[in-house]
Structures are given as structure tokens and as C-alpha cells.
Scaffold this motif. Structure first.
Motif, PDB file in Angstrom:
ATOM      1  N   PHE A 147      21.140   8.524 -15.563  1.00  0.00           N
ATOM      2  CA  PHE A 147      21.563   8.762 -16.941  1.00  0.00           C
ATOM      3  C   PHE A 147      22.520   9.959 -16.924  1.00  0.00           C
ATOM      4  O   PHE A 147      22.068  11.108 -16.900  1.00  0.00           O
ATOM      5  CB  PHE A 147      20.348   9.063 -17.826  1.00  0.00           C
ATOM      6  N   PHE A 203      21.105   9.879 -23.540  1.00  0.00           N
ATOM      7  CA  PHE A 203      19.775   9.487 -23.070  1.00  0.00           C
ATOM      8  C   PHE A 203      18.701   9.821 -24.097  1.00  0.00           C
ATOM      9  O   PHE A 203      17.833   8.989 -24.400  1.00  0.00           O
ATOM     10  CB  PHE A 203      19.452  10.183 -21.744  1.00  0.00           C
ATOM     11  N   THR A 248      22.454   2.531 -21.632  1.00  0.00           N
ATOM     12  CA  THR A 248      21.402   3.539 -21.530  1.00  0.00           C
ATOM     13  C   THR A 248      20.056   2.977 -21.967  1.00  0.00           C
ATOM     14  O   THR A 248      19.030   3.188 -21.307  1.00  0.00           O
ATOM     15  CB  THR A 248      21.760   4.778 -22.372  1.00  0.00           C
ATOM     16  N   LEU A 285      16.364   7.069 -25.789  1.00  0.00           N
ATOM     17  CA  LEU A 285      14.921   7.068 -25.528  1.00  0.00           C
ATOM     18  C   LEU A 285      14.154   6.968 -26.837  1.00  0.00           C
ATOM     19  O   LEU A 285      13.154   6.237 -26.936  1.00  0.00           O
ATOM     20  CB  LEU A 285      14.525   8.335 -24.770  1.00  0.00           C
ATOM     21  N   THR A 291      14.041   3.415 -28.137  1.00  0.00           N
ATOM     22  CA  THR A 291      13.109   2.536 -27.422  1.00  0.00           C
ATOM     23  C   THR A 291      11.664   2.860 -27.745  1.00  0.00           C
ATOM     24  O   THR A 291      10.777   2.043 -27.491  1.00  0.00           O
ATOM     25  CB  THR A 291      13.310   2.621 -25.902  1.00  0.00           C
ATOM     26  N   GLN A 340       7.182   2.211 -19.088  1.00  0.00           N
ATOM     27  CA  GLN A 340       7.207   2.482 -20.518  1.00  0.00           C
ATOM     28  C   GLN A 340       6.561   3.820 -20.840  1.00  0.00           C
ATOM     29  O   GLN A 340       5.508   4.168 -20.330  1.00  0.00           O
ATOM     30  CB  GLN A 340       6.490   1.374 -21.289  1.00  0.00           C
ATOM     31  N   PHE A 352      12.737  10.378 -15.714  1.00  0.00           N
ATOM     32  CA  PHE A 352      14.077   9.937 -16.091  1.00  0.00           C
ATOM     33  C   PHE A 352      15.101  10.855 -15.415  1.00  0.00           C
ATOM     34  O   PHE A 352      15.190  12.043 -15.764  1.00  0.00           O
ATOM     35  CB  PHE A 352      14.244   9.988 -17.613  1.00  0.00           C
ATOM     36  N   SER A 372      18.823   0.682 -19.323  1.00  0.00           N
ATOM     37  CA  SER A 372      18.331   1.429 -18.166  1.00  0.00           C
ATOM     38  C   SER A 372      16.938   1.986 -18.412  1.00  0.00           C
ATOM     39  O   SER A 372      16.082   1.975 -17.520  1.00  0.00           O
ATOM     40  CB  SER A 372      19.311   2.562 -17.832  1.00  0.00           C
ATOM     41  N   ILE A 373      16.700   2.467 -19.627  1.00  0.00           N
ATOM     42  CA  ILE A 373      15.356   2.943 -19.978  1.00  0.00           C
ATOM     43  C   ILE A 373      14.352   1.800 -19.893  1.00  0.00           C
ATOM     44  O   ILE A 373      13.215   1.974 -19.432  1.00  0.00           O
ATOM     45  CB  ILE A 373      15.366   3.575 -21.379  1.00  0.00           C
TER      46      ILE A 373
END
Length: 686
Positions: free
Chosen positions: A436, A442, A289, A446, A449, A298, A412, A292-293
């Protein structure tokens, strides 16, 4: 550096090739054939003349020169095979699937080292043994399935476990995540995770190299190498996520100090990852996950619009985002009322934006356009759209695909109906998209990140006269806990502010000390490590009679050798500690002090060397930071001074790496000053 022939061979031999594709030697040959290796392929098997349509050699000595050897034979035969290949066939790349080496016993470890020695003699590269192989843009040198979709913009993946690599690839393929390369290092006899990452760093090309690296690590053999190359890659624009398995506290050894009890190898892993900018994950799906993000634009802010046709997942996603510091802000005003008028009765646009189970693709497109162009506070969109299985949703997924390509704000896609609309999701993924499937996973990923992953610029140590003084104190000291006077001299040399103190061996010395210290004073036992545990601290001594009685009381404690007198000071109790954690180097910890360090365990940790900015970040990330700032009319702490002391402790243990444990607990702090009132230091030489 990995040998170029391993990465892009013109010829490969499979030793142990087979017509049975349910064996490693048979499956890897099939993978090489099916995935269009463009070079020359050779097969070796003493019992065959043809394998999967290829001429098969009965003896390794009969093949032509070959760049890479993939070896799938019993361990006991591998050394002689490697010798022939290195000495006679100019082979530089080796992938050894065989087990029965260092993971088995001492004899296997010896055989493994002999193989490494042979390969080193010709400057070759070995992956394995006991691994599944290598996949890159040039060939699929693995004996497992499935082979993921390869894309130069996909992720580079290094795994210390072959089975885990397979499971991660399988799960990733269902979400649309693609791979640029996959390295399975097995026993890491010559090349481990750190060396492959080093290769990625030293060969990085910003125009052609993958900018996403995934790691599955079971053992960090060279923490400093990992830190160096992860830091370098992130500075070059890469993003790295990693699982470090084996993080339970059950593996932590007992320690005699507060720092030793709080700092362990897993804390060191956290500190290393944080210093480098690596996102730490704890499971396969979380790793996928996060990766993938990373593939999507960004996120620039924290305000998320949740667009959904199902209330429950939206609520759960809202909770996940909110608990992790992201925001699902209320949407209101003229534009929101205008949007609501374009949706079916019963819809809601306050955020989450719920356009009901009957909502259409056209309505979804309108909602996205409003979030993109009219709702200025919104930084990104999470679109949740599944199906109860009553109708197809290709048109909805076409809208999401189109908008992901054209909108400036990230979108997303959360598509949870992996059975009801499997065909539509496969269609969506086939267009190069990511899915996702779990909204909570997710939301948590998120948030990870979103943490600041900027690599810290480390301030170099300034060599001063004090550095030599520190070295002199260490050099003449014996292993173990330093005596109070040695500790004091060392901290003074390191410019750590200390409260005045006097060590007394007799009652007379105590009475004489009062002329310098003045009442009230605190008396502490010298000898036992944990003073408070043995009743070795007496506070607020305000008279000579009380001083004498306290001396008698303290000296009755087992192990007491003398007492230490200090003026009674007040302030918020703070803690700074340091611990040497193997090859990771030194960890420095900070938090509230006194008994709170044990009860609350609210600490922040960093690997040395620590810059002033890092120290400030450590302080501000404490859960108790509001106490440090000052709350409810209570005086706060001099945050700048606190950070300065953290950096000075970092410098001290860097100058004196023999320090294995250091506690400043407590320090007393207020808005004007901070000073240490109790300290202990343990050293180990060699």
C-alpha cells in the motif's frame, strides 16, 4: 451463461492477424503466443501467407472449425465474417475489437444487432464489439499490454471500458495485486457487466473460484440482475468492490417534490451497492487499494497499531483512520515500557509506535511480536517503512513478509519509497505480497471495508385485504398528483398513521369543521405543490375570526382550490419519501423533516423492499440520529414506530409501482407516536 468454448477454447482464430505487433490483430496474436495458449491457433489475413511463424489463411472459409474467433477487422466486414464462422465453422465464442458500431451511429447499431442475432442463433457468446478482449487462466485474448500476473486466487475484474481496464491492471501490478480473469465488455451488445457477474455467480465453486470481484461500470443496464448476483456471490463468501462512473449531480433531472430533488440515479446506485454489500469506490487507486485489503485476513476489530520509522506518514494515517471511525489507541503500561527499553533512545511506543529512521529489522520484529502477543487491545498493525535511499531494506521487508505469514492479527504493509527502494519492493511483491504505497488512501479504504457488508434478508410482503384496497384506489386514479382525499385513503389503506384533517371549500365548512377538530388548527392551501413556498400554511389559528381571515388569505394564492384543516400538533419533524428510479425500482428516503430536509440534506436511502432491520439501520445512520434519540432534555422519537412506517411505505410502493413520487413531510414524532401531517403522492400508469 457464457458459452464454455469462449472461456476454455481448444482453438482460436485471429481474423485480421498481422506481423505488425503495433496493430490489434498483431498484438493479440503475440499475446496468445507469448502467454502459452495450449490449443490450436489460426490466422486470417488476405495479404499474408505467414504471420508470426503461423500459416496464414487468406480467406475465412478456408480455416478448419474453430471454437473462438477474435476479430480485428473493419466493422463493415464483420457481419459476413461472423456468418461464415457461425454457419460453417461451428464457432461459439466471439471477441470483436472493431469499433464503428452502436457507439458511432444508428447504422452501426443496426449492424451490431445483426451480428448479435447471428451469434444468438447458435447459442454463442459475444464480448464487445469495441473492447480490448478477455484474459483468463486459459488464454490472453487481448490486444493490449501489460498482461498481469494470473493467479486462480487473484481478482476477477469486469470493465465497461477497455482503456480503464488497462490503467487499472497497470496500477495494480505495481502493488502486487494479481488477477484471475479480466473481462472487457465494450459496447455490451450481448454480454455486459451484469451477465459476466451472473456467470461468476452461477459457476461459483468455493474451492476454486476467486472470491474477490472488481467492477468498473459506466452504465447499469439491469440493476435488478446486478443486485441479484452480487447479493448471491457475497452470500457465498465473495467480496465485491466497484466504480460506477458518471455520478455527478449535473445529470440529475429537475423534480417537483423534495424526494425527487434528493433522489437521483446516483443515489440509487449507492442504495443498490449498499443493499448488495458492494464497496463503492471513486477512482482506480481506491479500487485497487480496497481489493488489496480484501486479499488479506479480515480485520476483526477497530484498534490499529501504527508502526513507523517516519513521523509524518504515521500522523496522516492516524488522522485518516480516526476520521473514519477506526481507532489508534494509546498503548501504555508495563509491557509498553518494556518494549521501549528495547528500542533506540528517542523512540515512542504510545501509538503510533515510532522506532526512528535508524530503527532496525530486529527492532521491527520485536515491536510486531509485542503487538501480536502482549498488546491485547490491538486488532491489527499497519507498518510504514520506506527509506531515504541511504541503505537497502531487504531485511526489514523480510521481517514484514515473515510476520504477515505467521501472525494471527492482520499486518498491512505501507511501503511508500517506490523509487528509493524499488528493488526491495519488487522483491517483497515477488513473494506474493501486497504493498500500500499511500497511507491516507489505505486508511480511507480500510474504513470502507470495515462497514457492515452483510446482505440483508428481505421480509416478504404479506398479502392482506388492504393490498386489494390499495390497488383499487390506484386503478381508479388518474395520472399526476392525487387529490388530498385519495392520498388520505391510500395512506390509511397502507396503515400509515395520519393526523385528522378536513378539506373545506367555503368559510362555512371551515367553521363547521372546528366542531370536530377543535382549536388551535393549522390551515393549508390545496392546489400548489410546495405550500410553504407560496405562503400556503397558517399555524396556530385559535378563533373563528382568525379562521375566516386565514381562509380569505389562503384562497388568494394562485392555484388554490380549497383549504385543508388539521389540529395543531407538536413534535419533532420527520420525513419519509419514495421515488421510482427507472429500472432500479423504488428508493425510500428518511430524515428530519420540514425545511431541514432541504437545508441539511441529511437523509438515508434504501432500495425496496426494505426490512425492519434495514429501516432501523437507515435511521441510526442519520447524522441527526442523536436528535431522534433525544438530546439535552428534548424528547426523542419512537424509533421503532419510525422504522415501521418506513417499511409500510416500502410495501405501499411495491404493491403500487405506479407511485413515482411520495412525500410524507413532515411527520410529527415523539416518544409515544408518529403521525403524518402532510403528504403528496404522484402516480404514472404505463
Amino acid at each position: 451463461m457464457l458459452n464454455k468454448k469462449l472461456l476454455n477454447p481448444k482453438s482460436i482464430v485471429v481474423v485480421g492477424a498481422s506481423n505488425n505487433i503495433k496493430t490489434p490483430g498483431g498484438r493479440v496474436l503475440k499475446n496468445l503466443l507469448d502467454h502459452n495458449f495450449k490449443g490450436k491457433l489460426f490466422a486470417v489475413n488476405p495479404k499474408e501467407t505467414e504471420v508470426q511463424g503461423l500459416k496464414c489463411y487468406q480467406n475465412i472459409t478456408d480455416i478448419p472449425n474453430v471454437d473462438v474467433a477474435i476479430i480485428a477487422i473493419a466493422a463493415k466486414f464483420t457481419l459476413e465474417t461472423v456468418k461464415v464462422l457461425t454457419q460453417q465453422k461451428n464457432t461459439k465464442g466471439f471477441i470483436i475489437f472493431s469499433a464503428g458500431f452502436s457507439e458511432k451511429d444508428a447504422e452501426g447499431a443496426k449492424l451490431e444487432q445483426q451480428i448479435v442475432d447471428e451469434i444468438n442463433l447458435v447459442n454463442g457468446t459475444l464480448l464487445g464489439p469495441n473492447n480490448i478482449g478477455l484474459i483468463n487462466q486459459n488464454y490472453a485474448g487481448v490486444f493490449t499490454t501489460p498482461i498481469p500476473k494470473l493467479d486462480k486466487n487473484g481478482v476477477d475484474f469486469i470493465s465497461g471500458s477497455g482503456a480503464t481496464a488497462v490503467f487499472i491492471m497497470e496500477a495494480a501490478m505495481t502493488t502486487g495485486l494479481t488477477f484471475s480473469s479480466v473481462y472487457s465488455v465494450g459496447n455490451s451488445a450481448q454480454i455486459g457487466v451484469e451477465e459476466v457477474l451472473e456467470h461468476f455467480d452461477e459457476t461459483f465453486d468455493k474451492t476454486s473460484s476467486s472470491k474477490i470481484k472488481l467492477l468498473y461500470i459506466e452504465s447499469i443496464e439491469n440493476p435488478q440482475k446486478l443486485l441479484k448476483h452480487a447479493t448471491s456471490l457475497i452470500k457465498k463468501g465473495c467480496k465485491i468492490a466497484a466504480i460506477k462512473a458518471g455520478s455527478s449531480s449535473a445529470g440529475s433531472r429537475a423534480a417537483s417534490s423534495h424526494t425527487g430533488a434528493l433522489a437521483n440515479s446516483d443515489v440509487a446506485v449507492d442504495a443498490l451497492f449498499k443493499k448488495a454489500g458492494i464497496v463503492r469506490c471513486y477512482g482506480r487507486n481506491e479500487l485497487i487499494t480496497v481489493a488489496s485489503i480484501f486479499t488479506l485476513p479480515q480485520l476483526k476489530g477497530k484498534n490499529i497499531a501504527i508502526i513507523t520509522h517516519a513521523g509524518g506518514p504515521a500522523v496522516m494515517l492516524t488522522d485518516a483512520l480516526s476520521k473514519n471511525g477506526l481507532s489508534v489507541p494509546e498503548i501504555k503500561g508495563k509491557e509498553s515500557e518494556e518494549l521501549l527499553s528495547k528500542l533506540y533512545l528517542g523512540s515512542s511506543v504510545s501509538n503510533p509506535i515510532d522506532f526512528l529512521a535508524t530503527g532496525t529489522a530486529e527492532q521491527l520484529e520485536t515491536i510486531i511480536d509485542y503487538c501480536e502477543n502482549k498488546f491485547d487491545k490491538i486488532d491489527a498493525m499497519a507498518v510504514i517503512f520506506g527509506s531515504p535511499g541511504l541503505f537497502e531494506v531487504y531485511d526489514v521487508y523480510d521481517v514484514i513478509h515473515k510476520k504477515m505469514k505467521t501472525c494471527k492479527k492482520p499486518i498491512f504493509p505501507i511501503l511508500p519509497s517506490v523509487i528509493n527502494v524499488k528493488n526491495e519492493i519488487d522483491y517483497f511483491i515477488s513473494k506474493g505480497n501486497i504493498n500500500f504505497p499511500d497511507e491516507v488512501l489505505f486508511g480511507n479504504a480500510l474504513a470502507k471495508t470495515m462497514l457492515d457488508k452483510k446482505v440483508t434478508s428481505i421480509e416478504k410482503l404479506n398479502l392482506t385485504t388492504n393490498n386489494q384496497l390499495i390497488r383499487n384506489i390506484i386503478d381508479i386514479s388518474e395520472n399526476g398528483y392525487l387529490q388530498p382525499q385519495q392520498v388520505r385513503e391510500l395512506l390509511i389503506a397502507a396503515e400509515i398513521p395520519l393526523v385528522n384533517e378536513i378539506v373545506c371549500n367555503t368559510k362555512t365548512e371551515c367553521i363547521s369543521a372546528i366542531d370536530l377538530l377543535q382549536f388551535p388548527v393549522v390551515m393549508k392551501v390545496v392546489g400548489p405543490i410546495h405550500k410553504s413556498d407560496v405562503g400556503g400554511i397558517i399555524l396556530n389559528i385559535s378563533s373563528k375570526d382568525a379562521l375566516v381571515i386565514s381562509f380569505d388569505t389562503i384562497m388568494k394564492i394562485g392555484g388554490a382550490t380549497s383549504v385543508l384543516l388539521q389540529p395543531m400538533k407538536k413534535g419533532t419533524e420527520l420525513f419519509i419519501g419514495a421515488k421510482k428510479e427507472g429500472d432500479f425500482g423504488h428508493l425510500v428516503l428518511c430524515g428530519l423533516g420540514g425545511i431541514y430536509i432541504e437545508v441539511l440534506k441529511d437523509i438515508q436511502t434504501a432500495l425496496t423492499p426494505i426490512s425492519k432491520n434495514e429501516a432501523i439501520e437507515m435511521i441510526q445512520n442519520l447524522k441527526s440520529y442523536k436528535i431522534i434519540q433525544g438530546i439535552r432534555n428534548q424528547e426523542g422519537i419512537n424509533e421503532n414506530e419510525f422504522a415501521e412506517i418506513i417499511t409500510k411505505i416500502s410495501n405501499l410502493v411495491t404493491i403500487a409501482p405506479e407511485i413515482v413520487e411520495l412525500d410524507l413531510n413532515p411527520l410529527f414524532g415523539n416518544s409515544k407516536e408518529i403521525f403524518a401531517v402532510d403528504a403528496r403522492i404522484r402516480i404514472e400508469k404505463n
